[in-house]
Scaffold this motif. Sequence first.
Motif, mmCIF file in Angstrom:
data_model
loop_
_atom_site.group_PDB
_atom_site.id
_atom_site.type_symbol
_atom_site.label_atom_id
_atom_site.label_comp_id
_atom_site.label_asym_id
_atom_site.label_seq_id
_atom_site.Cartn_x
_atom_site.Cartn_y
_atom_site.Cartn_z
ATOM 1 N N GLN A 81 -4.154 0.393 2.232
ATOM 2 C CA GLN A 81 -4.027 -0.846 1.409
ATOM 3 C C GLN A 81 -2.673 -1.394 1.811
ATOM 4 N N ASN A 118 4.112 -1.015 9.609
ATOM 5 C CA ASN A 118 3.443 -1.494 8.195
ATOM 6 C C ASN A 118 3.832 -0.696 7.179
ATOM 7 N N ASN A 155 6.115 0.210 1.699
ATOM 8 C CA ASN A 155 5.780 -0.844 2.566
ATOM 9 C C ASN A 155 6.664 -1.259 3.820
ATOM 10 N N GLN A 160 5.623 1.933 -2.961
ATOM 11 C CA GLN A 160 4.102 1.349 -3.134
ATOM 12 C C GLN A 160 3.340 2.306 -3.703
ATOM 13 N N ARG A 180 -2.161 -3.358 4.980
ATOM 14 C CA ARG A 180 -2.609 -4.568 5.040
ATOM 15 C C ARG A 180 -2.154 -5.684 3.990
ATOM 16 N N THR A 181 -1.775 -5.129 2.800
ATOM 17 C CA THR A 181 -1.482 -6.136 1.817
ATOM 18 C C THR A 181 0.132 -6.255 1.496
ATOM 19 N N GLY A 182 0.785 -5.009 1.818
ATOM 20 C CA GLY A 182 2.194 -4.771 1.516
ATOM 21 C C GLY A 182 2.307 -4.267 -0.101
ATOM 22 N N ASN A 183 1.173 -3.923 -0.692
ATOM 23 C CA ASN A 183 1.347 -3.542 -1.907
ATOM 24 C C ASN A 183 0.090 -2.374 -2.168
#
Length: 185
Positions: A160, A36, A127, A133, A163-166
Motif C-alpha cells: 500500500q 517506493n 515511504n 507509514q 502504491r499510495t505513499g501512505n
Amino acid sequence: MASTPPVCDFGWPAVDATLPGVDGKKHAIFEQAGPNGLVVAFICNHCPYVKAVIARIVRDAADLKKEGIGFVAISSNDAGSYPEDSFDNMKLFAAAHGFSFPYLYDEDQKVAAAYGAACTPDFFGFNSDFTLQYRGRLDASRKEEGAPNLRRDLYEAMKQVARTGNGPLDQIASIGCSIKWKETV
C-alpha cells in the motif's frame, strides 16, 4: 521477556546511519531504500520470535523488492551479555537463512535508540520521503511460526505504501523479545 512497541507515529522521519554489515562492508541505511520506500527491521539471532519467522522475513524482503521497497535488518543487542548475537554469529545467521538484504551491526546501540526500537522483531516501514507509514507486525506468528495462510501484515502494508505513499490506519504492533540494552545506554 516479551515487549510490544508503540503504534505507528505517522510521518516520523527515518534516521540514517552507516553501520558495518555481515558482508564486510559499511552500509548507509538510506542507501538500502527502493524507489517506493524502505523497511528497517530490528532483529537478532537468538530471539525465538525472530527464529519463528525468519524464513518469512526473508521471503517478504524479496517480495517487497519487487514492489520497489528496500529492506535492511539491524541487530542492536548487547552481544557481551548475549553472545549468540555477536557479529560473527550474525554472519552465520545471515548465511544460514539466505539473507538477500544487508544485516547490520549497531554495536553502540545508537541507531536502535534513535528509532525507539523496542523488540525483536520490530519493523519500521517508510515511504519514499522517509516518513514512517508502518510500525507493526510481520504477521500473526508469535514464538511459533503461524499457519502458512496468515495475512502478511508487513507485506500488505508496504505494498500500500509503494502504491499510495501512505500506510494503513489500522496496524497491529509487533511483539518479541525486548532489545537487550547495555547498562551504559
